[in-house]
Write an enzyme that holds these catalytic residues in place. Structure first.
Site, PDB file in Angstrom:
ATOM      1  N   GLU A 200       0.824  -1.207   0.000  1.00 64.76           N
ATOM      2  CA  GLU A 200       0.000   0.000   0.000  1.00 64.76           C
ATOM      3  C   GLU A 200       0.854   1.250   0.000  1.00 64.76           C
ATOM      4  OE1 GLU A 200      -2.621   0.005   3.375  1.00 64.76           O
ATOM      5  OE2 GLU A 200      -3.972  -1.451   2.454  1.00 64.76           O
ATOM      6  N   HIS A 235       2.491  -0.317  15.048  1.00 67.39           N
ATOM      7  CA  HIS A 235       1.221  -0.339  14.302  1.00 67.39           C
ATOM      8  C   HIS A 235       0.086  -0.857  15.166  1.00 67.39           C
ATOM      9  CE1 HIS A 235       3.347   0.612  10.672  1.00 67.39           C
ATOM     10  NE2 HIS A 235       4.077  -0.481  10.767  1.00 67.39           N
ATOM     11  N   GLU A 275     -12.229   0.056   9.564  1.00 68.04           N
ATOM     12  CA  GLU A 275     -11.054   0.885   9.842  1.00 68.04           C
ATOM     13  C   GLU A 275     -10.674   1.687   8.601  1.00 68.04           C
ATOM     14  OE1 GLU A 275      -8.772  -1.595  13.339  1.00 68.04           O
ATOM     15  OE2 GLU A 275      -7.944  -1.720  11.323  1.00 68.04           O
ATOM     16  N   ARG A 297     -15.778  -8.331  14.361  1.00 67.47           N
ATOM     17  CA  ARG A 297     -15.878  -8.772  15.751  1.00 67.47           C
ATOM     18  C   ARG A 297     -15.990  -7.546  16.635  1.00 67.47           C
ATOM     19  NH1 ARG A 297     -10.789  -6.787  17.141  1.00 67.47           N
ATOM     20  NH2 ARG A 297      -9.204  -7.116  15.564  1.00 67.47           N
TER      21      ARG A 297
HETATM   22  P1  ADP Z   1      -4.032  -4.826  11.446  1.00 67.43           P
HETATM   23  O1  ADP Z   1      -4.871  -5.909  10.883  1.00 67.43           O
HETATM   24  O2  ADP Z   1      -2.729  -5.317  11.939  1.00 67.43           O
HETATM   25  O3  ADP Z   1      -4.789  -3.991  12.402  1.00 67.43           O
HETATM   26  P2  ADP Z   1      -4.280  -2.577   9.589  1.00 67.43           P
HETATM   27  O4  ADP Z   1      -4.375  -2.703   8.127  1.00 67.43           O
HETATM   28  O5  ADP Z   1      -5.528  -2.232  10.296  1.00 67.43           O
HETATM   29  O6  ADP Z   1      -3.657  -3.921  10.170  1.00 67.43           O
HETATM   30  O7  ADP Z   1      -3.148  -1.503   9.934  1.00 67.43           O
HETATM   31  C1  ADP Z   1      -2.663  -1.312  11.230  1.00 67.43           C
HETATM   32  C2  ADP Z   1      -2.117   0.093  11.385  1.00 67.43           C
HETATM   33  O8  ADP Z   1      -1.063   0.373  10.465  1.00 67.43           O
HETATM   34  C3  ADP Z   1      -3.131   1.181  11.111  1.00 67.43           C
HETATM   35  O9  ADP Z   1      -3.893   1.463  12.249  1.00 67.43           O
HETATM   36  C4  ADP Z   1      -2.275   2.353  10.695  1.00 67.43           C
HETATM   37  O10 ADP Z   1      -1.719   3.005  11.805  1.00 67.43           O
HETATM   38  C5  ADP Z   1      -1.144   1.708   9.964  1.00 67.43           C
HETATM   39  N1  ADP Z   1      -1.408   1.707   8.523  1.00 67.43           N
HETATM   40  C6  ADP Z   1      -2.055   0.749   7.848  1.00 67.43           C
HETATM   41  N2  ADP Z   1      -2.123   1.041   6.536  1.00 67.43           N
HETATM   42  C7  ADP Z   1      -1.498   2.216   6.377  1.00 67.43           C
HETATM   43  C8  ADP Z   1      -1.195   3.034   5.239  1.00 67.43           C
HETATM   44  N3  ADP Z   1      -1.537   2.670   4.010  1.00 67.43           N
HETATM   45  N4  ADP Z   1      -0.526   4.181   5.439  1.00 67.43           N
HETATM   46  C9  ADP Z   1      -0.142   4.551   6.673  1.00 67.43           C
HETATM   47  N5  ADP Z   1      -0.375   3.814   7.768  1.00 67.43           N
HETATM   48  C10 ADP Z   1      -1.039   2.663   7.635  1.00 67.43           C
HETATM   49  P1  ADP Z   2      -6.768  -4.467  15.394  1.00 66.72           P
HETATM   50  O1  ADP Z   2      -5.408  -3.920  15.614  1.00 66.72           O
HETATM   51  O2  ADP Z   2      -6.872  -5.350  14.202  1.00 66.72           O
HETATM   52  O3  ADP Z   2      -7.831  -3.443  15.443  1.00 66.72           O
HETATM   53  P2  ADP Z   2      -7.276  -4.955  18.138  1.00 66.72           P
HETATM   54  O4  ADP Z   2      -6.390  -3.842  18.485  1.00 66.72           O
HETATM   55  O5  ADP Z   2      -8.739  -4.826  18.345  1.00 66.72           O
HETATM   56  O6  ADP Z   2      -7.042  -5.408  16.619  1.00 66.72           O
HETATM   57  O7  ADP Z   2      -6.728  -6.236  18.924  1.00 66.72           O
HETATM   58  C1  ADP Z   2      -6.968  -7.553  18.562  1.00 66.72           C
HETATM   59  C2  ADP Z   2      -5.764  -8.333  18.976  1.00 66.72           C
HETATM   60  O8  ADP Z   2      -5.824  -8.668  20.360  1.00 66.72           O
HETATM   61  C3  ADP Z   2      -5.651  -9.668  18.322  1.00 66.72           C
HETATM   62  O9  ADP Z   2      -5.070  -9.584  17.067  1.00 66.72           O
HETATM   63  C4  ADP Z   2      -4.754 -10.440  19.293  1.00 66.72           C
HETATM   64  O10 ADP Z   2      -3.386 -10.246  19.029  1.00 66.72           O
HETATM   65  C5  ADP Z   2      -5.047  -9.842  20.625  1.00 66.72           C
HETATM   66  N1  ADP Z   2      -5.813 -10.767  21.490  1.00 66.72           N
HETATM   67  C6  ADP Z   2      -6.476 -11.849  21.141  1.00 66.72           C
HETATM   68  N2  ADP Z   2      -7.085 -12.430  22.153  1.00 66.72           N
HETATM   69  C7  ADP Z   2      -6.797 -11.712  23.229  1.00 66.72           C
HETATM   70  C8  ADP Z   2      -7.164 -11.789  24.599  1.00 66.72           C
HETATM   71  N3  ADP Z   2      -7.968 -12.694  25.055  1.00 66.72           N
HETATM   72  N4  ADP Z   2      -6.698 -10.854  25.438  1.00 66.72           N
HETATM   73  C9  ADP Z   2      -5.924  -9.871  24.985  1.00 66.72           C
HETATM   74  N5  ADP Z   2      -5.576  -9.759  23.692  1.00 66.72           N
HETATM   75  C10 ADP Z   2      -5.990 -10.647  22.809  1.00 66.72           C
HETATM   76 MG    MG Z   3      -6.430  -2.987  11.993  1.00 61.48          MG
END
Ligand code: ADP
Ligand code: ADP
Ligand code: MG
Length: 661
Positions: A200, A235, A275, A297
């Site tokens: 990206e 991140h 997101e 979720r």
């Molecule tokens: P995850 O599944 O690990 O949460 P995300 O795609 O939601 O992955 O990205 C996690 C974080 O990485 C985002 O909250 C943001 O801070 C950063 N991020 C993701 N994509 C971009 C992007 N294209 N440019 C800048 N920051 C990004």
């Molecule tokens: P995202 O960054 O995609 O928005 P969240 O920040 O909501 O995700 O956090 C989800 C993450 O929490 C999961 O990817 C995992 O690594 C972690 N997780 C999973 N189960 C548990 C648990 N029972 N307690 C704390 N953390 C957990």
């Molecule tokens: Mg995410």
């Protein structure tokens, strides 16, 4: 409504779900691994079923055992929490095939959004703006590299199956692309069993703003406004809030409409989060936000939404899953005040936010927030519980709500400074520094803020002479003296202390501290410290400091920071410590993933020596100083906390070796 549900999770989210279920008169069944046999969620549930050994692959990810536990306890539905099986469509199929209800979206919705690349293709079709980049099937490195060039650096490589910030690498320059790609793929393979990636455009001054959506089985979908989760490290979110600072009516309208459109495009039912990444380089503009991913979720940070909308999202989940309509229509959902959530983790902010483990010998949260604010502490642990290497190292979430952002920030700061945790390295000091950061307080947040202010936010504050003295006094043998509300005054006058200076040795990090504790003629204690603390300065104690004693240690709390001292036995000359300076030990249990140097190699300070995979993340172990490698762990070795990973040739012989070349 269901009469009994099983919670296929652990920790704070399991406790959170149990609380609402209880409020609704729904019986709960917990599941647990060996490590969690005595944990809080097991204690809170009406029933509990053991599902296997501690590693998640043998317990919390065993859908078959969880379904069997549900059937054997006469459960009607399964709440997956977040993480683990919550976004696993095969698990949903298993649950449904067993005649049970999954408290969440359909397997089809999860499949549609499960992989970031496919989700982006789908959203593009639905007319939702997506982050510019490559999200195709082909994965050849040459192709990916050329796509990266087309997109324009900096780019972000993402695991398509990614989550929790894992398998993600920002690349500044084409020369670094292939190395970053390999690293992202390795991490993705280990964490998700899928090493496919997307590339990206790295958005400028990025803000992470997400929209809470909710659908039911009658085709209704609403949003519950946005959350700003731009305060991130690795991140991953650390402080989240609602509403987003500086949100404009135009951007809010555009984002919430796009989110509802996304939910409707997949006939979504249950709680979900869309997101978005927002380019804030020119302020918040309605044409500068793009879909990143959907989390199908309940989100970790859902409490901030609950607080500003006055809803219980877990209650909504249970109602919708049991066949009821959405409890509210869009026009009935209003925003009120401002909420902030801080995630308290066992991690070492000063060491690149390295996850930590340990037993929480001392754990105290404030009873209430300051005046004018409400507070929730979401936790799954009690004092004495352990943060093990098996699971996420989150200890608690502090959630506050007040009339506006300023008041909420103050409440958060106050709550953090009254939180006491000892036994593991924790990030409370970092969180408090972030909550007081001038840019953060001004609402000028983007995902790079923590990185830019890293030194100020994560610097290890050295304890003041006052704090060291308090620790020295506590270590000097005061432990054996009678307890009192004011330990310092009750100690005064202990005759056998008179005139005798007790020598006490402490260690703060690597620094040795020698203190002399004595009693002054007026009966008060006096502590004299060696350098670097002024040796002529002495301290008396009028107010009892906040402190915790735990095996071999004393932690003194000041504000949100806990200063931990190791109490060393002055008689035992530690040759372990001497040996350790010539070696590097594993900071946590893990797997030696990659070894980059060999025995006999001369390495320079900061040079990466090996990669340790722990808690599903890769940690680079670098040389602490110039040295010659005498011994190094083998690739593939499973190591425990404290195992020697690298041993260096003794300095003198290293010099000889260098001179001889
Ligand atoms: P995850 O599944 O690990 O949460 P995300 O795609 O939601 O992955 O990205 C996690 C974080 O990485 C985002 O909250 C943001 O801070 C950063 N991020 C993701 N994509 C971009 C992007 N294209 N440019 C800048 N920051 C990004
Ligand atoms: P995202 O960054 O995609 O928005 P969240 O920040 O909501 O995700 O956090 C989800 C993450 O929490 C999961 O990817 C995992 O690594 C972690 N997780 C999973 N189960 C548990 C648990 N029972 N307690 C704390 N953390 C957990
Ligand atoms: Mg995410």
């Amino acid at each position: 409504m269901f009469s009994k549900i099983l919670i296929a999770n652990r920790g704070e989210i399991a406790c959170r779900v149990i609380r609402t279920a209880r409020k609704m008169g729904v019986h709960t069944v917990a599941v647990y691994s060996d490590a969690d046999a005595k944990s809080l969620h097991v204690e809170m549930a009406d029933e509990a079923v053991h599902i296997g050994p501690s590693p998640v692959g043998e317990s919390y990810l065993r859908g078959d055992r969880i379904v069997a536990a549900a059937l054997s306890t006469g459960t009607q539905a399964i709440h997956p929490g977040y993480g683990f099986l919550s976004e696993n469509p095969d698990f949903v199929d298993q649950v449904v095939a067993a005649g049970l209800t999954f408290i969440g979206p359909s397997a089809a919705s999860i499949r549609a959004m499960g992989l970031k690349d496919a989700a982006k293709r789908l959203m593009e079709k639905a007319g939702v703006p997506v982050v510019p980049g490559y999200h195709g099937e082909a994965q050849e490195i040459v192709l990916l590299a050329s796509k990266a060039r087309e997109i324009g650096y900096p780019v972000l490589i993402k695991a398509r199956a990614g989550g929790g910030g894992k398998g993600m690498r920002r690349v500044e320059h084409p020369d670094d692309f292939s190395e970053a790609l390999s690293s992202a793929r390795r991490e993705a393979k280990a964490a998700f069993g899928d090493d496919r990636v997307l590339v990206e455009k790295y958005v400028d001054k990025p803000r992470h703003i997400e929209v809470q959506v909710f659908g039911d089985n009658f085709g209704n979908a609403v949003h519950l406004y946005e959350r700003d989760c731009s305060a991130q490290r690795r991140h991953q979110k650390v402080i989240e809030e609602a509403p987003a600072p500086g949100m404009t009516p135009a951007l809010r309208k555009a984002m919430t409409e796009a989110a509802v459109k996304a939910a409707k495009a997949i006939g979504y039912s249950g709680a979900g989060t869309i997101e978005f990444i927002v380019d804030a380089s020119q302020g918040l503009k309605p044409d500068r936000f793009w879909f990143m991913e959907m989390n199908t979720r309940l989100q970790v940070e859902h409490p901030v939404t609950e607080m500003v909308t006055g809803t219980d999202l877990v209650e909504w989940q249970l109602r919708v899953a049991s066949g009821e309509k959405l409890p509210k229509t869009q026009s009935e959902i209003a925003l009120s005040g401002h909420a902030l959530e801080a995630r308290i983790y066992a991690e070492d902010a000063a060491k690149g936010f390295l996850p930590a483990t340990g037993t929480l010998h001392h754990l105290k949260f404030p009873e209430a927030a300051c005046e004018g604010a409400t507070m929730r502490v979401e936790t799954g642990v009690r004092a004495g519980d352990a943060i093990s290497p098996y699971y996420d190292p989150m200890i608690a979430k502090l959630v506050v709500h007040a009339k506006d952002r300023q008041a909420a920030l103050e409440a958060l700061g106050a709550a953090l400074s009254r939180t006491e945790i000892a036994g593991s390295t924790v990030n409370t000091g970092f969180l408090a520094a972030l909550a007081a950061d001038p840019d953060f307080c001004a609402g000028d947040v983007d995902t790079g803020l923590i990185g830019r202010h890293q030194a100020a936010l994560t610097g290890v504050a050295l304890p003041t002479g006052e704090i060291v003295s308090a620790a020295a006094l506590a270590a000097s043998g005061a432990a054996a003296l009678p307890p009192s509300n004011d330990p310092w005054s009750s100690l005064s006058g202990y005759a056998h202390f008179h005139g005798v200076a007790r020598r006490t040795r402490l260690k703060f990090g690597e620094a040795d501290i020698l203190a002399k504790v004595s009693v002054r003629p007026d009966g008060r204690f006096q502590v004299a410290l060696d350098a670097p603390y002024d040796s002529t300065n002495s301290h008396d104690f009028r107010a009892a400091p906040r402190l915790a004693r735990w095996p071999g240690h004393i932690t003194v709390f000041e504000g949100a920071v806990g200063y931990t001292f190791a109490v060393t036995d002055p008689l035992a000359r530690s040759d372990d410590a001497a040996a350790a300076s010539g070696s590097l030990r594993a900071p946590m249990p893990g797997l030696v993933k990659l070894v980059r140097v060999a025995k006999g190699d001369a390495v320079i300070k900061g040079q990466p020596l090996l990669i340790l995979e722990a808690m599903k993340m890769e940690h680079t172990i670098a040389a602490p100083h110039d040295a010659v490698v005498a011994e190094i762990a083998a690739e593939g070795a499973q190591v425990t906390d404290g195992t020697v990973l690298v041993r260096f040739v003794e300095e003198q012989s290293a010099q000889t070796a260098a001179a001889g070349r």
